[in-house]
Design an enzyme around this catalytic site. Structure first.
Site, PDB file in Angstrom:
ATOM      1  N   SER A   7      40.493  39.722  43.547  1.00 10.82           N
ATOM      2  CA  SER A   7      40.253  38.987  42.196  1.00 10.82           C
ATOM      3  C   SER A   7      40.364  37.499  42.339  1.00 10.82           C
ATOM      4  O   SER A   7      41.284  37.044  42.663  1.00 10.82           O
ATOM      5  CB  SER A   7      41.131  39.261  41.022  1.00 10.82           C
ATOM      6  OG  SER A   7      40.971  38.568  40.095  1.00 10.82           O
ATOM      7  N   HIS A  32      36.057  40.664  43.337  1.00  4.15           N
ATOM      8  CA  HIS A  32      36.427  41.299  41.949  1.00  4.15           C
ATOM      9  C   HIS A  32      36.215  40.024  41.184  1.00  4.15           C
ATOM     10  O   HIS A  32      37.084  39.194  41.207  1.00  4.15           O
ATOM     11  CB  HIS A  32      37.576  41.754  41.938  1.00  4.15           C
ATOM     12  CG  HIS A  32      38.226  42.593  40.604  1.00  4.15           C
ATOM     13  ND1 HIS A  32      37.503  43.803  40.284  1.00  4.15           N
ATOM     14  CD2 HIS A  32      38.794  42.126  39.425  1.00  4.15           C
ATOM     15  CE1 HIS A  32      37.831  44.146  39.180  1.00  4.15           C
ATOM     16  NE2 HIS A  32      38.690  43.093  38.564  1.00  4.15           N
ATOM     17  N   ASP A  34      36.701  38.814  37.164  1.00  3.07           N
ATOM     18  CA  ASP A  34      37.043  39.241  35.921  1.00  3.07           C
ATOM     19  C   ASP A  34      36.305  38.282  34.771  1.00  3.07           C
ATOM     20  O   ASP A  34      36.869  37.137  34.694  1.00  3.07           O
ATOM     21  CB  ASP A  34      38.613  38.839  36.112  1.00  3.07           C
ATOM     22  CG  ASP A  34      39.386  39.829  36.719  1.00  3.07           C
ATOM     23  OD1 ASP A  34      39.062  41.283  36.533  1.00  3.07           O
ATOM     24  OD2 ASP A  34      40.134  39.924  37.689  1.00  3.07           O
ATOM     25  N   MET A  36      36.389  37.589  31.078  1.00  5.90           N
ATOM     26  CA  MET A  36      37.098  37.489  29.902  1.00  5.90           C
ATOM     27  C   MET A  36      36.497  36.735  28.742  1.00  5.90           C
ATOM     28  O   MET A  36      36.005  35.598  28.862  1.00  5.90           O
ATOM     29  CB  MET A  36      38.597  37.183  30.142  1.00  5.90           C
ATOM     30  CG  MET A  36      39.366  37.756  31.409  1.00  5.90           C
ATOM     31  SD  MET A  36      40.883  37.207  31.529  1.00  5.90           S
ATOM     32  CE  MET A  36      41.367  38.171  32.733  1.00  5.90           C
ATOM     33  N   HIS A  65      34.164  42.989  36.392  1.00  5.04           N
ATOM     34  CA  HIS A  65      34.930  43.561  35.611  1.00  5.04           C
ATOM     35  C   HIS A  65      34.874  42.871  34.059  1.00  5.04           C
ATOM     36  O   HIS A  65      35.336  41.879  33.988  1.00  5.04           O
ATOM     37  CB  HIS A  65      36.262  43.580  36.269  1.00  5.04           C
ATOM     38  CG  HIS A  65      37.293  44.155  35.243  1.00  5.04           C
ATOM     39  ND1 HIS A  65      38.691  44.041  35.409  1.00  5.04           N
ATOM     40  CD2 HIS A  65      37.219  44.872  33.975  1.00  5.04           C
ATOM     41  CE1 HIS A  65      39.345  44.939  34.216  1.00  5.04           C
ATOM     42  NE2 HIS A  65      38.658  45.154  33.485  1.00  5.04           N
ATOM     43  N   MET A  67      35.801  42.373  30.689  1.00  6.20           N
ATOM     44  CA  MET A  67      36.909  42.476  29.649  1.00  6.20           C
ATOM     45  C   MET A  67      36.149  41.751  28.336  1.00  6.20           C
ATOM     46  O   MET A  67      36.762  40.578  27.963  1.00  6.20           O
ATOM     47  CB  MET A  67      38.197  41.759  29.971  1.00  6.20           C
ATOM     48  CG  MET A  67      38.731  42.534  31.146  1.00  6.20           C
ATOM     49  SD  MET A  67      40.218  41.982  31.899  1.00  6.20           S
ATOM     50  CE  MET A  67      38.853  41.134  33.363  1.00  6.20           C
ATOM     51  N   MET A 136      43.307  50.560  34.741  1.00  8.17           N
ATOM     52  CA  MET A 136      44.055  49.540  34.816  1.00  8.17           C
ATOM     53  C   MET A 136      45.446  49.441  34.825  1.00  8.17           C
ATOM     54  O   MET A 136      46.039  50.696  34.162  1.00  8.17           O
ATOM     55  CB  MET A 136      43.741  48.768  33.394  1.00  8.17           C
ATOM     56  CG  MET A 136      42.376  48.071  33.041  1.00  8.17           C
ATOM     57  SD  MET A 136      42.149  46.990  34.400  1.00  8.17           S
ATOM     58  CE  MET A 136      43.272  45.586  34.334  1.00  8.17           C
ATOM     59  N   GLY A 141      43.991  40.842  30.903  1.00  9.05           N
ATOM     60  CA  GLY A 141      44.029  39.264  30.399  1.00  9.05           C
ATOM     61  C   GLY A 141      44.548  38.545  31.297  1.00  9.05           C
ATOM     62  O   GLY A 141      44.034  37.323  31.183  1.00  9.05           O
ATOM     63  N   PHE A 142      45.379  39.036  32.035  1.00  2.00           N
ATOM     64  CA  PHE A 142      46.107  37.741  33.085  1.00  2.00           C
ATOM     65  C   PHE A 142      46.129  38.543  34.268  1.00  2.00           C
ATOM     66  O   PHE A 142      46.878  39.463  34.466  1.00  2.00           O
ATOM     67  CB  PHE A 142      47.451  37.481  32.327  1.00  2.00           C
ATOM     68  CG  PHE A 142      47.237  36.783  31.026  1.00  2.00           C
ATOM     69  CD1 PHE A 142      46.668  35.608  30.715  1.00  2.00           C
ATOM     70  CD2 PHE A 142      47.765  37.718  30.008  1.00  2.00           C
ATOM     71  CE1 PHE A 142      46.696  35.107  29.424  1.00  2.00           C
ATOM     72  CE2 PHE A 142      47.429  37.187  28.457  1.00  2.00           C
ATOM     73  CZ  PHE A 142      46.921  35.907  28.475  1.00  2.00           C
ATOM     74  N   GLY A 143      46.306  37.497  35.492  1.00  3.77           N
ATOM     75  CA  GLY A 143      46.912  37.871  36.736  1.00  3.77           C
ATOM     76  C   GLY A 143      48.262  37.853  36.919  1.00  3.77           C
ATOM     77  O   GLY A 143      48.716  37.286  35.860  1.00  3.77           O
ATOM     78  N   GLY A 144      48.712  38.495  37.947  1.00  2.00           N
ATOM     79  CA  GLY A 144      49.995  38.158  38.278  1.00  2.00           C
ATOM     80  C   GLY A 144      51.047  39.083  37.306  1.00  2.00           C
ATOM     81  O   GLY A 144      52.264  38.746  37.275  1.00  2.00           O
ATOM     82  N   ASP A 174      43.619  48.281  39.204  1.00  2.00           N
ATOM     83  CA  ASP A 174      43.555  46.794  39.123  1.00  2.00           C
ATOM     84  C   ASP A 174      44.765  46.393  38.257  1.00  2.00           C
ATOM     85  O   ASP A 174      44.828  46.787  37.032  1.00  2.00           O
ATOM     86  CB  ASP A 174      42.326  46.493  38.152  1.00  2.00           C
ATOM     87  CG  ASP A 174      42.136  45.017  38.077  1.00  2.00           C
ATOM     88  OD1 ASP A 174      42.765  44.315  38.782  1.00  2.00           O
ATOM     89  OD2 ASP A 174      40.992  44.630  37.325  1.00  2.00           O
ATOM     90  N   GLY A 175      45.478  45.687  38.786  1.00  2.00           N
ATOM     91  CA  GLY A 175      46.510  44.959  38.002  1.00  2.00           C
ATOM     92  C   GLY A 175      47.944  45.172  38.900  1.00  2.00           C
ATOM     93  O   GLY A 175      48.466  46.634  38.906  1.00  2.00           O
ATOM     94  N   GLY A 176      48.673  44.133  39.090  1.00  2.00           N
ATOM     95  CA  GLY A 176      49.807  44.265  40.111  1.00  2.00           C
ATOM     96  C   GLY A 176      49.567  45.130  41.370  1.00  2.00           C
ATOM     97  O   GLY A 176      50.786  45.365  41.610  1.00  2.00           O
ATOM     98  N   GLY A 196      44.799  40.291  43.063  1.00  2.00           N
ATOM     99  CA  GLY A 196      44.656  38.790  42.884  1.00  2.00           C
ATOM    100  C   GLY A 196      45.780  38.099  43.095  1.00  2.00           C
ATOM    101  O   GLY A 196      45.687  37.531  44.731  1.00  2.00           O
TER     102      GLY A 196
END
Ligand code: DX5
Ligand code: ZN
Length: 218
Positions: A7, A32, A34, A36, A65, A67, A136, A141-144, A174-176, A196
């Protein structure tokens, strides 16, 4: 093995061209992106002009993606900008069926993303229009952010739905996602992993891509 889509949200925003060069050399499968809108999610990132700019700089597929609230308003523009996959959130579409049809009409692959709390059942009557299911594993909304473990079970169930559909549908998480949880996600049936921070904030980003994909298992 799964494909990996790093990402750009975690890359250096002043130098996406370098990130794309790196991803091509490191063997990423897709990029990827993102998008938003500051409404569906609390954050604002980038939009159609950025996708068009990225398109000029890479041959890698752009996994977009969205959002974005009521993304049907923009799918034509993202397709024209050069997206290869357009994924919309089920929660953001009043008329999900119509939005998926709109994406398909552009000739782009259509994905549906589900927030962690959204059940897979929202897909039941639109499976014929879906090329990708995105589970998800953080609240978008946020990376990390930290991976939500309940998603393992959701991915197993989604894999069964895909098998039953007899259609060729990508199963994306997607996510973490990181080198630690990727093996279990692949085992659960994920075929496309977004990462990401696990890629771009890693001292050895190329190795992270290989490990998340499961290359060492070859
Ligand atoms: C979250 C985004 C993700 C995120 C992934 O809203 O959709 O794509 O940037 O970043 P990591 O892997 O750091 O969670
Ligand atoms: Zn994403």
């Amino acid at each position: 093995m799964a494909m990996v889509a790093p990402s750009l949200l975690s890359a250096d925003f002043t130098n996406f061209a370098a990130a794309l060069d790196f991803l091509e050399q490191a063997g990423a499968d897709m990029v990827h992106c993102d998008v938003m809108d500051g409404s569906f999610v609390p954050n604002i990132s980038f939009g159609q002009p950025m996708i068009a700019a990225l398109r000029k700089k890479t041959k890698l597929p752009l996994d977009v993606h969205l959002m974005v609230q009521e993304p049907g308003r923009y799918v034509g523009e993202f397709a024209a900008a050069g997206a290869d996959i357009i994924t919309v959130h089920a929660e953001a579409c009043t008329h999900l069926h119509r939005t998926l049809q709109q994406i398909k009409e552009t000739g782009t692959k259509a994905g549906v993303a589900l927030n962690p709390a959204t059940p897979l059942s929202v897909l039941e009557y639109v499976m014929d229009y879906v090329d990708l299911i995105l589970c998800m594993s953080v609240n978008p909304g946020f990376g990390g952010q930290k991976f939500i473990p309940a998603v393992f079970e959701k991915v197993r169930k989604a894999a069964k739905m895909i098998l039953a559909s007899k259609r060729d549908i990508l199963l994306e998480v997607d996510g973490g996602v990181n080198e630690e949880n990727a093996p279990e996600l692949r085992k659960a049936g994920a075929t496309l992993l977004v990462a990401g921070n696990a890629v771009f904030k890693n001292a050895d980003s190329a190795a992270a891509i290989r490990h998340i994909r499961g290359d060492s298992l070859l």
